[in-house]
Scaffold this active site. Structure first.
Site, mmCIF file in Angstrom:
data_model
loop_
_atom_site.group_PDB
_atom_site.id
_atom_site.type_symbol
_atom_site.label_atom_id
_atom_site.label_comp_id
_atom_site.label_asym_id
_atom_site.label_seq_id
_atom_site.Cartn_x
_atom_site.Cartn_y
_atom_site.Cartn_z
ATOM 1 C CG HIS A 26 -0.409 0.324 2.503
ATOM 2 N ND1 HIS A 26 0.014 -0.634 3.401
ATOM 3 C CD2 HIS A 26 -0.177 1.522 3.114
ATOM 4 C CE1 HIS A 26 0.462 -0.048 4.503
ATOM 5 N NE2 HIS A 26 0.373 1.256 4.348
ATOM 6 C CG ASP A 56 0.142 -3.973 2.933
ATOM 7 O OD1 ASP A 56 0.271 -3.428 1.821
ATOM 8 O OD2 ASP A 56 0.061 -3.329 3.992
ATOM 9 N N GLY A 130 3.338 6.411 8.389
ATOM 10 C CA GLY A 130 4.717 6.594 7.938
ATOM 11 C C GLY A 130 5.615 5.447 8.345
ATOM 12 C CG ASN A 131 6.385 3.753 12.271
ATOM 13 O OD1 ASN A 131 5.846 4.564 13.014
ATOM 14 N ND2 ASN A 131 7.676 3.462 12.372
ATOM 15 C CB SER A 132 3.141 1.650 6.241
ATOM 16 O OG SER A 132 1.964 1.795 6.980
ATOM 17 C CB THR A 148 1.560 -4.177 7.502
ATOM 18 O OG1 THR A 148 0.780 -4.003 6.331
ATOM 19 C CG2 THR A 148 0.802 -5.033 8.495
ATOM 20 C CB ALA A 149 -2.190 -2.527 9.742
ATOM 21 N N GLY A 188 -7.088 -28.305 -2.712
ATOM 22 C CA GLY A 188 -8.443 -28.756 -3.011
ATOM 23 C C GLY A 188 -9.300 -29.098 -1.816
#
Length: 282
Positions: A26, A56, A130-132, A148-149, A188
């Site tokens: 992102h 991500d 900004g740490n992402s 990430t979040a 499957g």
């Protein structure tokens, strides 16, 4: 008239010789130009090698150099709740910032960020916008996650942040470098978590694992002998805590490889070898 917009995030150099950088998908979504700035203020125009929105994770490449320093990989599979960790990144565009905390939880899912391939490390180390894409590091200086979040009603840190485990991020990175993208694989089966009620109805003496709901009769799972109501408790010798964890591990296994599933059936434990097939083909 279109307006040019800039955004900032973080990243981690993981291969100095090849110049590979890990960040979040992102962070670079819809980017026309990507620029990497190192701590010593060197600037590089980066090439997007590929990205995987489902986890991500994105891989960038800058010119490799002996003057770059790569962060060594750790093993996120060895993490335990309560381990001390350090988050490194670029919160609010301030520049490299380090915060500390602990691993608050493991195997978090349902955050809604990436469409189902979730196995997050939760931490109370301060993670802000900004740490992402930045590094989550253990006390030995090894990379164990990609931030990430955050979970917040205000958009800022409230002590609940999430990172993609480096074992998952590394598997994604390897596929992106090799193929340019990530191909989701299958065996499957449809699966679900083992709930206490389901455990009682199946007369099982445990609460962790993934229950097989149904098996495609033309699938690799059927050929290996997997059946409905089998309880998968491990894959390749590693414990399976829930259906999400099993799905993630199978989804990142290269086509043609075999996985060993440890199952419980009728009170007995056995191991089945299942070949992984491409998505859309039994």
């Amino acid at each position: 008239m279109e307006r040019e917009v800039q955004s900032a995030g973080s990243g981690v150099i993981v291969d100095a010789r090849q110049g590979y950088v890990l960040t979040n998908s992102h962070v670079v979504d819809d980017a026309d130009t990507i620029e990497v700035t190192t701590k010593d203020n060197r600037r590089f125009t980066a090439r997007l090698v590929g990205r995987d929105p489902a986890t991500d994770i994105a891989v960038l490449q800058i010119p490799g150099s002996a003057t770059l320093t790569a962060m060594p990989f750790g093993d996120s599979g060895r993490l335990q709740v309560g381990d001390f960790v350090v988050a490194i990144g670029n919160p609010f565009g301030l520049g490299q910032t380090v915060t500390s905390g602990i691993v608050s939880a493991l195997g978090r899912s349902g955050i809604g960020r990436n469409g189902g391939y979730e196995d997050f490390i939760q931490t109370d180390a301060s993670i802000n916008p900004g740490n992402s894409g930045g590094a989550l590091v253990d006390l030995n200086g090894r990379l164990i996650g990609i931030n990430t979040a955050i979970l917040s009603s205000t958009g800022g840190n409230v002590g609940i942040g999430f990172a993609v485990p480096i074992n998952m991020a590394r598997a994604v990175m390897d596929q992106i470098i090799r193929n340019g993208s990530v191909q989701r694989e299958r065996i499957g089966v449809s699966i679900r978590d083992l709930t206490p009620d389901l455990s009682r109805s199946l007369h099982l003496d445990r609460t962790g694992g993934a229950v097989v709901v149904s098996v495609d009769q033309r699938s690799p799972a059927a050929r290996a002998g997997l059946r409905a109501n089998d309880l998968v408790v491990a894959i390749d010798g590693l414990p399976v805590r829930n259906s999400s964890e099993l799905r993630n591990k199978i989804g990142l296994t290269p086509v043609g490889n075999r996985v060993e599933l440890t199952i419980e059936r009728d009170g007995r434990t056995q191991t089945l070898a299942v070949e992984v097939a491409p998505s859309g083909r039994s």
